[in-house]
Design a protein around this motif. Sequence first.
Motif, mmCIF file in Angstrom:
data_model
loop_
_atom_site.group_PDB
_atom_site.id
_atom_site.type_symbol
_atom_site.label_atom_id
_atom_site.label_comp_id
_atom_site.label_asym_id
_atom_site.label_seq_id
_atom_site.Cartn_x
_atom_site.Cartn_y
_atom_site.Cartn_z
ATOM 1 N N MET A 1 46.387 3.495 -83.689
ATOM 2 C CA MET A 1 46.273 2.245 -82.964
ATOM 3 C C MET A 1 45.685 2.528 -81.584
ATOM 4 N N ILE A 2 44.507 2.003 -81.268
ATOM 5 C CA ILE A 2 43.843 2.279 -79.998
ATOM 6 C C ILE A 2 43.705 0.971 -79.222
ATOM 7 N N TRP A 3 44.209 0.983 -77.979
ATOM 8 C CA TRP A 3 44.192 -0.214 -77.150
ATOM 9 C C TRP A 3 43.575 0.075 -75.804
ATOM 10 N N ASN A 4 42.965 -0.953 -75.237
ATOM 11 C CA ASN A 4 42.645 -0.946 -73.818
ATOM 12 C C ASN A 4 43.907 -1.438 -73.129
ATOM 13 N N MET A 5 44.508 -0.595 -72.279
ATOM 14 C CA MET A 5 45.822 -0.919 -71.719
ATOM 15 C C MET A 5 45.837 -2.231 -70.956
ATOM 16 N N SER A 6 44.753 -2.557 -70.290
ATOM 17 C CA SER A 6 44.737 -3.774 -69.486
ATOM 18 C C SER A 6 44.660 -5.029 -70.348
ATOM 19 N N ASP A 7 44.287 -4.882 -71.613
ATOM 20 C CA ASP A 7 44.138 -6.040 -72.499
ATOM 21 C C ASP A 7 45.279 -6.201 -73.496
ATOM 22 N N VAL A 8 46.104 -5.173 -73.654
ATOM 23 C CA VAL A 8 47.131 -5.208 -74.697
ATOM 24 C C VAL A 8 48.180 -6.273 -74.415
ATOM 25 N N ASN A 9 48.639 -6.938 -75.453
ATOM 26 C CA ASN A 9 49.721 -7.924 -75.338
ATOM 27 C C ASN A 9 51.028 -7.211 -75.632
ATOM 28 N N ILE A 10 51.746 -6.833 -74.564
ATOM 29 C CA ILE A 10 52.961 -6.048 -74.773
ATOM 30 C C ILE A 10 54.112 -6.896 -75.314
ATOM 31 N N GLN A 11 53.892 -8.204 -75.436
ATOM 32 C CA GLN A 11 54.921 -9.046 -76.037
ATOM 33 C C GLN A 11 54.706 -9.210 -77.541
ATOM 34 N N LEU A 30 53.365 0.548 -71.938
ATOM 35 C CA LEU A 30 54.593 0.057 -71.325
ATOM 36 C C LEU A 30 54.721 0.626 -69.910
ATOM 37 N N PHE A 31 54.456 1.901 -69.770
ATOM 38 C CA PHE A 31 54.514 2.562 -68.459
ATOM 39 C C PHE A 31 53.510 1.917 -67.510
ATOM 40 N N TYR A 32 52.299 1.701 -67.970
ATOM 41 C CA TYR A 32 51.231 1.102 -67.169
ATOM 42 C C TYR A 32 51.653 -0.287 -66.663
ATOM 43 N N PHE A 33 52.331 -1.048 -67.508
ATOM 44 C CA PHE A 33 52.702 -2.417 -67.153
ATOM 45 C C PHE A 33 53.863 -2.471 -66.166
ATOM 46 N N PHE A 34 54.878 -1.615 -66.349
ATOM 47 C CA PHE A 34 56.114 -1.734 -65.570
ATOM 48 C C PHE A 34 56.255 -0.744 -64.406
ATOM 49 N N HIS A 35 55.510 0.331 -64.412
ATOM 50 C CA HIS A 35 55.756 1.401 -63.444
ATOM 51 C C HIS A 35 55.729 0.921 -61.992
ATOM 52 N N LYS A 36 54.680 0.258 -61.597
ATOM 53 C CA LYS A 36 54.551 -0.164 -60.198
ATOM 54 C C LYS A 36 55.632 -1.164 -59.822
ATOM 55 N N ARG A 37 55.927 -2.104 -60.722
ATOM 56 C CA ARG A 37 56.955 -3.102 -60.455
ATOM 57 C C ARG A 37 58.319 -2.444 -60.239
ATOM 58 N N LEU A 38 58.639 -1.487 -61.095
ATOM 59 C CA LEU A 38 59.934 -0.813 -61.009
ATOM 60 C C LEU A 38 60.025 0.060 -59.762
ATOM 61 N N CYS A 39 58.915 0.667 -59.369
ATOM 62 C CA CYS A 39 58.921 1.478 -58.154
ATOM 63 C C CYS A 39 59.188 0.604 -56.924
ATOM 64 N N PRO A 72 64.705 -5.418 -79.657
ATOM 65 C CA PRO A 72 63.877 -6.196 -80.577
ATOM 66 C C PRO A 72 62.672 -6.877 -79.932
ATOM 67 N N ASN A 73 62.653 -6.985 -78.602
ATOM 68 C CA ASN A 73 61.561 -7.683 -77.938
ATOM 69 C C ASN A 73 61.393 -7.181 -76.504
ATOM 70 N N LEU A 74 60.368 -7.697 -75.827
ATOM 71 C CA LEU A 74 60.065 -7.235 -74.476
ATOM 72 C C LEU A 74 61.180 -7.579 -73.493
ATOM 73 N N LYS A 75 61.837 -8.720 -73.678
ATOM 74 C CA LYS A 75 62.888 -9.124 -72.746
ATOM 75 C C LYS A 75 64.015 -8.103 -72.716
ATOM 76 N N THR A 76 64.451 -7.625 -73.871
ATOM 77 C CA THR A 76 65.537 -6.639 -73.907
ATOM 78 C C THR A 76 65.089 -5.313 -73.294
ATOM 79 N N ILE A 77 63.822 -4.961 -73.469
ATOM 80 C CA ILE A 77 63.296 -3.739 -72.864
ATOM 81 C C ILE A 77 63.268 -3.879 -71.342
ATOM 82 N N ARG A 78 62.813 -5.024 -70.881
ATOM 83 C CA ARG A 78 62.715 -5.260 -69.443
ATOM 84 C C ARG A 78 64.093 -5.227 -68.785
ATOM 85 N N ILE A 79 65.077 -5.834 -69.426
ATOM 86 C CA ILE A 79 66.448 -5.804 -68.899
ATOM 87 C C ILE A 79 66.955 -4.370 -68.824
ATOM 88 N N PHE A 80 66.703 -3.599 -69.885
ATOM 89 C CA PHE A 80 67.129 -2.193 -69.887
ATOM 90 C C PHE A 80 66.488 -1.428 -68.731
#
Length: 197
Positions: A1-11, A30-39, A72-80
């Motif tokens: 599975m090959i994605w352009n990270m900026s275009d992927v729908n992580i949901q 996932l790292f690309y999407f959340f890293h800066k926000r979490l920092c 099961p979904n992005l919301k549970t991952i984000r909460i974790f």
Amino acid sequence: MIWNMSDVNIQSEEFIKGLVHREPRSFRCLFYFFHKRLCLFALKIVKDSCEAEDIVQEVFLAFWKTDIVKFPNLKTIRIFLYNSVQNRCLNYLRDREIQERNYKKLGRQECDEDYILCQQIRADVVAEIFDAINELPEKCREIFTLSYIKELPDKEIAELLQISPNTIKTQKQRAKTFLRTRLGDVFVYVTMFFPGF
């Protein structure tokens, strides 16, 4: 599975399946999407950018080692992710012998079901706020970070960025207008999380 990270729908279901199957590309997205926000979130708590970065790295490593099927979904991952970062930040503060003061600020309670539910809601709200902050225009986001996360005075920011105090005031107002529109009812929590905003 090959994605352009900026275009992927992580949901998407496909993306979550990629995580469950431990595909490195899924994890990088996932790292690309959340890293800066979490920092930014961690920095607000520990006031140390290097320590904030280390904490976020540790959380991603812990996530990769856990049983991802239970998310099961992005919301549970984000909460974790946000809860894990918050907990590690508090552990860091405890080790620095200032946890008691920060526990009072955060209103820690016994870890009963009501408390856990409140923490999940809080993590969701905080995630939404930091997602919105990340969407600010670059210069506006930089001034917001320096002022409300690193808590530098306007005079110091003006000297650091070589801009006028009026520009700082304008960018702060721009941030406030954007966040009020972007967050809607959630905006009220911005002023609770960033006093003086």
